[in-house]
Design an enzyme around this catalytic site. Sequence first.
Site, PDB file in Angstrom:
ATOM      1  N   TYR A   1      -2.298  -0.678   9.964  1.00  0.00           N
ATOM      2  CA  TYR A   1      -2.389  -1.204   8.588  1.00  0.00           C
ATOM      3  C   TYR A   1      -1.124  -0.829   7.810  1.00  0.00           C
ATOM      4  CZ  TYR A   1      -3.962  -1.321   3.702  1.00  0.00           C
ATOM      5  OH  TYR A   1      -4.060  -1.546   2.346  1.00  0.00           O
TER       6      TYR A   1
ATOM      7  N   SER B   1       0.841  -1.201   0.000  1.00  0.00           N
ATOM      8  CA  SER B   1       0.000   0.000   0.000  1.00  0.00           C
ATOM      9  C   SER B   1       0.873   1.248   0.000  1.00  0.00           C
ATOM     10  CB  SER B   1      -0.874   0.009   1.253  1.00  0.00           C
ATOM     11  OG  SER B   1      -1.459   1.284   1.434  1.00  0.00           O
TER      12      SER B   1
HETATM   13  P1  NAP Z   1     -11.620  -6.084  -0.951  1.00  0.00           P
HETATM   14  O1  NAP Z   1     -12.393  -5.576  -2.128  1.00  0.00           O
HETATM   15  O2  NAP Z   1     -12.163  -5.804   0.422  1.00  0.00           O
HETATM   16  O3  NAP Z   1     -11.411  -7.652  -1.116  1.00  0.00           O
HETATM   17  C1  NAP Z   1     -10.728  -8.340  -0.123  1.00  0.00           C
HETATM   18  C2  NAP Z   1     -10.550  -9.784  -0.539  1.00  0.00           C
HETATM   19  O4  NAP Z   1      -9.806 -10.450   0.495  1.00  0.00           O
HETATM   20  C3  NAP Z   1     -11.847 -10.539  -0.664  1.00  0.00           C
HETATM   21  O5  NAP Z   1     -11.701 -11.523  -1.659  1.00  0.00           O
HETATM   22  C4  NAP Z   1     -12.003 -11.185   0.706  1.00  0.00           C
HETATM   23  O6  NAP Z   1     -12.786 -12.379   0.670  1.00  0.00           O
HETATM   24  C5  NAP Z   1     -10.563 -11.512   1.054  1.00  0.00           C
HETATM   25  N1  NAP Z   1     -10.331 -11.549   2.484  1.00  0.00           N
HETATM   26  C6  NAP Z   1     -10.592 -10.571   3.388  1.00  0.00           C
HETATM   27  N2  NAP Z   1     -10.266 -10.983   4.635  1.00  0.00           N
HETATM   28  C7  NAP Z   1      -9.781 -12.250   4.494  1.00  0.00           C
HETATM   29  C8  NAP Z   1      -9.287 -13.220   5.410  1.00  0.00           C
HETATM   30  N3  NAP Z   1      -9.236 -12.981   6.724  1.00  0.00           N
HETATM   31  N4  NAP Z   1      -8.879 -14.413   4.916  1.00  0.00           N
HETATM   32  C9  NAP Z   1      -8.934 -14.675   3.590  1.00  0.00           C
HETATM   33  N5  NAP Z   1      -9.399 -13.808   2.681  1.00  0.00           N
HETATM   34  C10 NAP Z   1      -9.826 -12.602   3.132  1.00  0.00           C
HETATM   35  O7  NAP Z   1     -10.109  -5.524  -0.944  1.00  0.00           O
HETATM   36  P2  NAP Z   1      -9.343  -4.536  -1.964  1.00  0.00           P
HETATM   37  O8  NAP Z   1      -9.735  -3.133  -1.663  1.00  0.00           O
HETATM   38  O9  NAP Z   1      -9.470  -5.062  -3.357  1.00  0.00           O
HETATM   39  O10 NAP Z   1      -7.837  -4.704  -1.447  1.00  0.00           O
HETATM   40  C11 NAP Z   1      -7.023  -5.760  -1.921  1.00  0.00           C
HETATM   41  C12 NAP Z   1      -5.595  -5.527  -1.507  1.00  0.00           C
HETATM   42  O11 NAP Z   1      -5.145  -4.245  -1.986  1.00  0.00           O
HETATM   43  C13 NAP Z   1      -5.368  -5.520   0.005  1.00  0.00           C
HETATM   44  O12 NAP Z   1      -4.122  -6.113   0.280  1.00  0.00           O
HETATM   45  C14 NAP Z   1      -5.312  -4.038   0.334  1.00  0.00           C
HETATM   46  O13 NAP Z   1      -4.571  -3.792   1.503  1.00  0.00           O
HETATM   47  C15 NAP Z   1      -4.610  -3.501  -0.900  1.00  0.00           C
HETATM   48  N6  NAP Z   1      -4.848  -2.080  -1.153  1.00  0.00           N
HETATM   49  C16 NAP Z   1      -6.086  -1.626  -1.457  1.00  0.00           C
HETATM   50  C17 NAP Z   1      -6.273  -0.274  -1.696  1.00  0.00           C
HETATM   51  C18 NAP Z   1      -7.616   0.305  -2.061  1.00  0.00           C
HETATM   52  O14 NAP Z   1      -7.702   1.526  -2.214  1.00  0.00           O
HETATM   53  N7  NAP Z   1      -8.651  -0.498  -2.223  1.00  0.00           N
HETATM   54  C19 NAP Z   1      -5.168   0.613  -1.608  1.00  0.00           C
HETATM   55  C20 NAP Z   1      -3.919   0.110  -1.281  1.00  0.00           C
HETATM   56  C21 NAP Z   1      -3.759  -1.250  -1.067  1.00  0.00           C
HETATM   57  P3  NAP Z   1     -14.223 -12.445   1.458  1.00  0.00           P
HETATM   58  O15 NAP Z   1     -15.074 -11.338   0.854  1.00  0.00           O
HETATM   59  O16 NAP Z   1     -14.722 -13.813   1.194  1.00  0.00           O
HETATM   60  O17 NAP Z   1     -13.902 -12.179   2.895  1.00  0.00           O
END
Ligand code: NAP
Length: 253
Positions: free
Chosen positions: A159, A146
């Site tokens: 985080y 991130s």
């Molecule tokens: P998201 O839409 O919330 O999706 C999260 C995914 O992870 C879902 O498939 C969820 O499955 C799974 N997950 C969550 N908790 C889990 C657990 N305890 N065990 C196994 N699987 C789990 O997330 P996102 O926003 O796409 O983010 C994805 C990655 O990008 C993360 O590493 C995040 O830190 C990083 N990131 C995101 C952003 C942003 O702006 N969105 C920015 C910087 C970095 P279920 O729904 O089945 O729980």
Amino acid sequence: MTVENKVALVTGGSRGIGRATSERLARDGVVVGIGYAHDETAALDTVEHIKKDGGQAFAVHARLGGAGDAARLWDAFDAAGKEFTPDGKLDILVHNAAAGSPTGLASLTEENFDEVFAVNVKAPFFITQLALPRLRDGGSIINISSAATRISSPHMIAYGASKGALDVFTLALAKEVGPRGITVNSVSPGIVLTRNNAHLQDNEEASAQAKARVALGRLGQSDDVAGVVAFLASDDGRWVTGQVIDISGGLAL
Ligand code: NAP
């Protein structure tokens, strides 16, 4: 980019950035294991979408963040993926699942800290430890980090610190597995429009303020991240390792 006939596991592959990455890898010819924890419908929907698009995928259920989670994940991968990878081997491992911690230090609880580090740091460590005998030489490990490691973010301090630990893991592991031709990199998204930033989708003022911080003048889409992950997983990315690659569109430059 040559990634055909390869097998991948994307943790958290059922939604957001993980889903876009899974779909992109599948379009490139990779067989993708779609990790998920809570929402089977979203995982099966992702698998169906990939199949309709001519790709191959299977859902891998394992909730990360508790004792023994890494072993359970690989058991689930073997059970669900035996049709595609009978020996359980793979080429691409994407650590994407993460837990959030939308709080400053003053109100941070030990419980939340432990959860964030268990899902964002401990799980990638031990999933990778068990993966190394399965990962084919020449493979790739991609850690989704991130921009909170670069931009001071006191409102999500635990985080950000967990993602900093993941970047250190990237640097050290890259040297350890380099002799096998395995690359290890972190990618650092900025603001991506997933469910975690749903408030920006319905709030014009907040969205405009966020865009004003991005050099390229818009908010990120999951595909913006997926393309870079696909590059790192491809043969064209073979000479990139141990790096943290910012993919934020130039957030807070
Ligand atoms: P998201 O839409 O919330 O999706 C999260 C995914 O992870 C879902 O498939 C969820 O499955 C799974 N997950 C969550 N908790 C889990 C657990 N305890 N065990 C196994 N699987 C789990 O997330 P996102 O926003 O796409 O983010 C994805 C990655 O990008 C993360 O590493 C995040 O830190 C990083 N990131 C995101 C952003 C942003 O702006 N969105 C920015 C910087 C970095 P279920 O729904 O089945 O729980």
